[in-house]
Scaffold this active site. Sequence first.
Site, PDB file in Angstrom:
ATOM      1  N   ASN A   1       0.857  -1.190   0.000  1.00 44.77           N
ATOM      2  CA  ASN A   1       0.000   0.000   0.000  1.00 44.77           C
ATOM      3  C   ASN A   1       0.897   1.247   0.000  1.00 44.77           C
ATOM      4  O   ASN A   1       1.730   1.411   0.900  1.00 44.77           O
ATOM      5  CB  ASN A   1      -0.892  -0.056   1.257  1.00 44.77           C
ATOM      6  CG  ASN A   1      -1.827   1.130   1.350  1.00 44.77           C
ATOM      7  OD1 ASN A   1      -1.435   2.257   1.099  1.00 44.77           O
ATOM      8  ND2 ASN A   1      -3.062   0.880   1.740  1.00 44.77           N
TER       9      ASN A   1
ATOM     10  N   HIS B   1       0.980   6.133   2.032  1.00 42.59           N
ATOM     11  CA  HIS B   1       1.707   7.053   2.912  1.00 42.59           C
ATOM     12  C   HIS B   1       2.930   7.693   2.259  1.00 42.59           C
ATOM     13  O   HIS B   1       3.525   8.599   2.842  1.00 42.59           O
ATOM     14  CB  HIS B   1       1.987   6.384   4.255  1.00 42.59           C
ATOM     15  CG  HIS B   1       0.688   6.115   4.967  1.00 42.59           C
ATOM     16  ND1 HIS B   1      -0.199   7.126   5.259  1.00 42.59           N
ATOM     17  CD2 HIS B   1       0.088   4.956   5.347  1.00 42.59           C
ATOM     18  CE1 HIS B   1      -1.278   6.598   5.821  1.00 42.59           C
ATOM     19  NE2 HIS B   1      -1.127   5.292   5.881  1.00 42.59           N
TER      20      HIS B   1
ATOM     21  N   HIS C   1      -5.618   3.726  -1.529  1.00 42.46           N
ATOM     22  CA  HIS C   1      -6.949   4.079  -1.033  1.00 42.46           C
ATOM     23  C   HIS C   1      -7.272   5.512  -1.462  1.00 42.46           C
ATOM     24  O   HIS C   1      -6.626   6.461  -0.997  1.00 42.46           O
ATOM     25  CB  HIS C   1      -6.938   3.957   0.497  1.00 42.46           C
ATOM     26  CG  HIS C   1      -8.265   4.197   1.146  1.00 42.46           C
ATOM     27  ND1 HIS C   1      -8.461   4.033   2.495  1.00 42.46           N
ATOM     28  CD2 HIS C   1      -9.470   4.583   0.658  1.00 42.46           C
ATOM     29  CE1 HIS C   1      -9.715   4.306   2.803  1.00 42.46           C
ATOM     30  NE2 HIS C   1     -10.345   4.659   1.703  1.00 42.46           N
TER      31      HIS C   1
ATOM     32  N   ARG D   1      -9.376   8.256  -0.784  1.00 45.18           N
ATOM     33  CA  ARG D   1     -10.334   8.693   0.232  1.00 45.18           C
ATOM     34  C   ARG D   1     -11.161   9.849  -0.277  1.00 45.18           C
ATOM     35  O   ARG D   1     -10.701  10.627  -1.123  1.00 45.18           O
ATOM     36  CB  ARG D   1      -9.608   9.115   1.508  1.00 45.18           C
ATOM     37  CG  ARG D   1      -9.191   7.958   2.390  1.00 45.18           C
ATOM     38  CD  ARG D   1      -8.580   8.453   3.688  1.00 45.18           C
ATOM     39  NE  ARG D   1      -8.390   7.364   4.613  1.00 45.18           N
ATOM     40  CZ  ARG D   1      -9.276   7.003   5.553  1.00 45.18           C
ATOM     41  NH1 ARG D   1     -10.405   7.660   5.711  1.00 45.18           N
ATOM     42  NH2 ARG D   1      -9.022   6.003   6.350  1.00 45.18           N
TER      43      ARG D   1
ATOM     44  N   ARG E   1      -6.853  12.751   1.283  1.00 38.94           N
ATOM     45  CA  ARG E   1      -5.784  13.160   2.217  1.00 38.94           C
ATOM     46  C   ARG E   1      -4.418  12.603   1.802  1.00 38.94           C
ATOM     47  O   ARG E   1      -3.400  13.123   2.198  1.00 38.94           O
ATOM     48  CB  ARG E   1      -6.122  12.754   3.650  1.00 38.94           C
ATOM     49  CG  ARG E   1      -6.073  11.286   3.894  1.00 38.94           C
ATOM     50  CD  ARG E   1      -6.323  10.946   5.340  1.00 38.94           C
ATOM     51  NE  ARG E   1      -7.688  11.227   5.742  1.00 38.94           N
ATOM     52  CZ  ARG E   1      -8.261  10.697   6.816  1.00 38.94           C
ATOM     53  NH1 ARG E   1      -7.566   9.900   7.602  1.00 38.94           N
ATOM     54  NH2 ARG E   1      -9.501  10.957   7.125  1.00 38.94           N
TER      55      ARG E   1
ATOM     56  N   GLU F   1      -8.660   0.712  -2.963  1.00 37.22           N
ATOM     57  CA  GLU F   1      -9.523   0.717  -1.773  1.00 37.22           C
ATOM     58  C   GLU F   1     -10.449   1.921  -1.870  1.00 37.22           C
ATOM     59  O   GLU F   1     -10.000   3.027  -2.207  1.00 37.22           O
ATOM     60  CB  GLU F   1      -8.684   0.841  -0.506  1.00 37.22           C
ATOM     61  CG  GLU F   1      -7.864  -0.390  -0.212  1.00 37.22           C
ATOM     62  CD  GLU F   1      -7.049  -0.235   1.059  1.00 37.22           C
ATOM     63  OE1 GLU F   1      -6.299  -1.157   1.369  1.00 37.22           O
ATOM     64  OE2 GLU F   1      -7.157   0.819   1.728  1.00 37.22           O
TER      65      GLU F   1
ATOM     66  N   THR G   1      -8.340   3.450   8.648  1.00 43.70           N
ATOM     67  CA  THR G   1      -9.564   2.642   8.616  1.00 43.70           C
ATOM     68  C   THR G   1      -9.634   1.829   9.913  1.00 43.70           C
ATOM     69  O   THR G   1      -8.929   0.844  10.071  1.00 43.70           O
ATOM     70  CB  THR G   1      -9.563   1.726   7.374  1.00 43.70           C
ATOM     71  OG1 THR G   1      -9.184   2.510   6.246  1.00 43.70           O
ATOM     72  CG2 THR G   1     -10.932   1.133   7.142  1.00 43.70           C
TER      73      THR G   1
ATOM     74  N   GLU H   1     -11.203  -9.476   3.265  1.00 43.16           N
ATOM     75  CA  GLU H   1      -9.932  -9.134   3.915  1.00 43.16           C
ATOM     76  C   GLU H   1     -10.246  -8.892   5.378  1.00 43.16           C
ATOM     77  O   GLU H   1     -11.078  -8.044   5.713  1.00 43.16           O
ATOM     78  CB  GLU H   1      -9.305  -7.889   3.267  1.00 43.16           C
ATOM     79  CG  GLU H   1      -7.991  -7.508   3.955  1.00 43.16           C
ATOM     80  CD  GLU H   1      -7.173  -6.462   3.192  1.00 43.16           C
ATOM     81  OE1 GLU H   1      -7.238  -6.449   1.946  1.00 43.16           O
ATOM     82  OE2 GLU H   1      -6.480  -5.680   3.859  1.00 43.16           O
TER      83      GLU H   1
ATOM     84  N   HIS I   1      -3.727  -4.549   7.808  1.00 42.69           N
ATOM     85  CA  HIS I   1      -3.777  -3.410   8.721  1.00 42.69           C
ATOM     86  C   HIS I   1      -2.846  -3.610   9.915  1.00 42.69           C
ATOM     87  O   HIS I   1      -2.996  -4.555  10.679  1.00 42.69           O
ATOM     88  CB  HIS I   1      -5.186  -3.088   9.238  1.00 42.69           C
ATOM     89  CG  HIS I   1      -5.330  -1.616   9.546  1.00 42.69           C
ATOM     90  ND1 HIS I   1      -4.884  -1.062  10.713  1.00 42.69           N
ATOM     91  CD2 HIS I   1      -5.802  -0.601   8.805  1.00 42.69           C
ATOM     92  CE1 HIS I   1      -5.096   0.242  10.680  1.00 42.69           C
ATOM     93  NE2 HIS I   1      -5.643   0.554   9.521  1.00 42.69           N
TER      94      HIS I   1
HETATM   95  N1  PXP Z   1      -5.875  -3.269   4.056  1.00 47.33           N
HETATM   96  C1  PXP Z   1      -6.850  -2.337   4.081  1.00 47.33           C
HETATM   97  C2  PXP Z   1      -8.200  -2.726   3.588  1.00 47.33           C
HETATM   98  C3  PXP Z   1      -6.598  -1.036   4.546  1.00 47.33           C
HETATM   99  O1  PXP Z   1      -7.595  -0.117   4.580  1.00 47.33           O
HETATM  100  C4  PXP Z   1      -5.290  -0.701   4.959  1.00 47.33           C
HETATM  101  C5  PXP Z   1      -4.993   0.683   5.448  1.00 47.33           C
HETATM  102  O2  PXP Z   1      -5.239   1.611   4.470  1.00 47.33           O
HETATM  103  C6  PXP Z   1      -4.304  -1.684   4.871  1.00 47.33           C
HETATM  104  C7  PXP Z   1      -4.620  -2.973   4.445  1.00 47.33           C
HETATM  105  C8  PXP Z   1      -2.870  -1.409   5.220  1.00 47.33           C
HETATM  106  O3  PXP Z   1      -2.742  -1.061   6.555  1.00 47.33           O
HETATM  107  P1  PXP Z   1      -1.347  -0.529   7.081  1.00 47.33           P
HETATM  108  O4  PXP Z   1      -1.083   0.764   6.376  1.00 47.33           O
HETATM  109  O5  PXP Z   1      -1.567  -0.373   8.541  1.00 47.33           O
HETATM  110  O6  PXP Z   1      -0.320  -1.571   6.743  1.00 47.33           O
END
Ligand code: PXP
Length: 253
Positions: free
Chosen positions: A11, A14, A47, A49, A53, A77, A108, A158, A201
Amino acid sequence: MALNFVRLGVNVDHIATIRNARGGKQPDPVLGAWEAIKAGADGITAHLREDRRHINDDDLNRLQLLCSSENIPLNMEMAATKEMLDIALILKPKSVCIVPERRQERTTEGGLDVLSKFNVLSPIIHELNKNGSRVSLFIEAKDEQITAASHTDAKVVEFHTGSYAKAVEVGDATLIDNIVTEFKRAASLADQLGLEVHFGHGLNYDNVETIATIPQCTELNIGHFIIGEAIFSGLGTAVNEMRTLIDNARVGL
Ligand code: PXP
C-alpha cells in the site's frame, strides 16, 4: 507458483501522505510503487479517500497505468459511495477493496458492516464485478459478516488485523491467542463459503509471521510499516524483508 504462496500487496498511500505534507510532487507514490514492484511486490494497493488526504485521482490513474504495463494487479480501496463507484467503473482496477470510511478517523479503524449495509453494498459490488474488478470486503473476522459477504458478488474477504497488531504491540499473550484462534476459524469458514481470504492493517516485521501461517491466507496488504521502514533501509529492502518473512512462515505448511 507454489500452492502455499502468499501474495504481498504494498500500500503506497503514505508516500502520498509525505508528499502532501508539503504539497508539490515529491515523493511520488507511483515511483514508490515501481520500486516496490521491482523488489517483489505482487500487487499495489491505494486508497482513494473522499477527502483525498493522501492518494489523489491523478495518482490513481498513473498507478493503474504502471500496474497494467507491469501486469501487476492494482487494488483500489474505496468507500461504497456513488463518487467512488463512478471512478472505479472508469478506472477498471483488477481489484477493488470496499472499506468503511469516516472523515474524522486517522486510518480505517474497523471492518465494514456488510450485514446492516447489505442493500447498499450488494448492487455496488455487483456493478464492480460485472465491470471486471474483483471485489474484496474489508471486514472483522465475524461469522455474520463472512456469511453476509458470501451472499454478495464479492470473491474475497480481507480480515482487519488492527486489534491483533495492537495486542502484539502491548504484549497481551491471551488476547493475541484469542484473536488468532478467531482468525483461523473465520478463515476456514470463509474458505468453505468460497471466499478468498486476505489480511491487512498494522502488519509489521514482528507480527506478520503468525498471520502468514494461517493456511487459507492468500494475500497480505501492508502499507504504513513498509513505508516507514523505507526511511531506514530503503523501500526495496523493506519489501524484500517482508516478502522473506512471509515466505519463511509458509515453509512446511
Ligand atoms: N488493508 C486495508 C483494507 C486497509 O484499509 C489498509 C490501510 O489503508 C491496509 C490494508 C494497510 O494497513 P497498514 O497501512 O496499517 O499496513
